[in-house]
Design a protein around this motif. Sequence first.
Motif: not given
Length: 283
Positions: A113-134
């Motif tokens: 459950h901790r990994n799930r929370m950190f995935d959505l709250n941290v990893n997702v914003p960072v990944e979407l930022t990386q996708q949007a940068l180009p």
Amino acid sequence: MKTLEGKTAFITGASRGIGRAIAQRFAAEGANVVLCASRLGAHGDLQGTLEEAVDEINASGGKAAAEVCNLLDEAARADLIQRASQHFGPIDILVNNAATSVMNMPSLISTKHRNRMFDLNVNVPVELTQQALPGMRERGAGWVLNLSSATTDQPVVPYRDSREAALVIGAYGASKAALARYSEALAHELAPEKIYVNTLAPEAIVLTSGADYVRDIARKNPDMVEPVEMMAEAALALCSKSLVGLTAYSRQLVHMLGLEVMSLCGSEKIGDAFAAADVDATA
């Protein structure tokens, strides 16, 4: 010309609450908005759907589209910004609003459950930022807004006024603190390219259609509640101005910039605080 005329914004967690309000406010300022949620229709007993949010914006003269994605599915989110860009073109503004919490004491939260929370709250914003940068780099500018929380600091008065609640939100606050720290690093990396990254947190409890549990608090302590329009106004400022690396609180930012808090449709001033009499009117 409206503040966001010609811009395209992508907003996660936009079927209800703060995400939906930000989408409405941005659309009122001329942005094409792509709203994202995990499903198009109803989610259990929660009020508001992605379909309703999109229809409401389009009916009011704005331009909105829906993008359904389970953000916890790594494969499903891998090309999410590309899919979102097919509606109105490259994404100029990314608002990472979707988040989750684990309602348990920190010592009892499982690794899963901790990994799930950190995935959505941290990893997702960072990944979407990386996708949007180009796309942002190609267009010569961009804005990334990560929604945070006052739980990154120890609240003076814990939400719901109980020790248990303060402990529960501690784990959530840890994930939001991680997001804020990462956002600051991204901000300083990307500012020379005119890509502005900031975080925004409500200064008080945001009274939305899904926040019925705070109505008693709001009646007794109106200063502990803020209108969702406050968050939307602060978000608009952070997604239209050249502000870098702020970890901002809604009311403080609005006052610092001398902004008027407007209705979500942008047509009237509403002020920046709830009176006790306003609580039932928003039900």
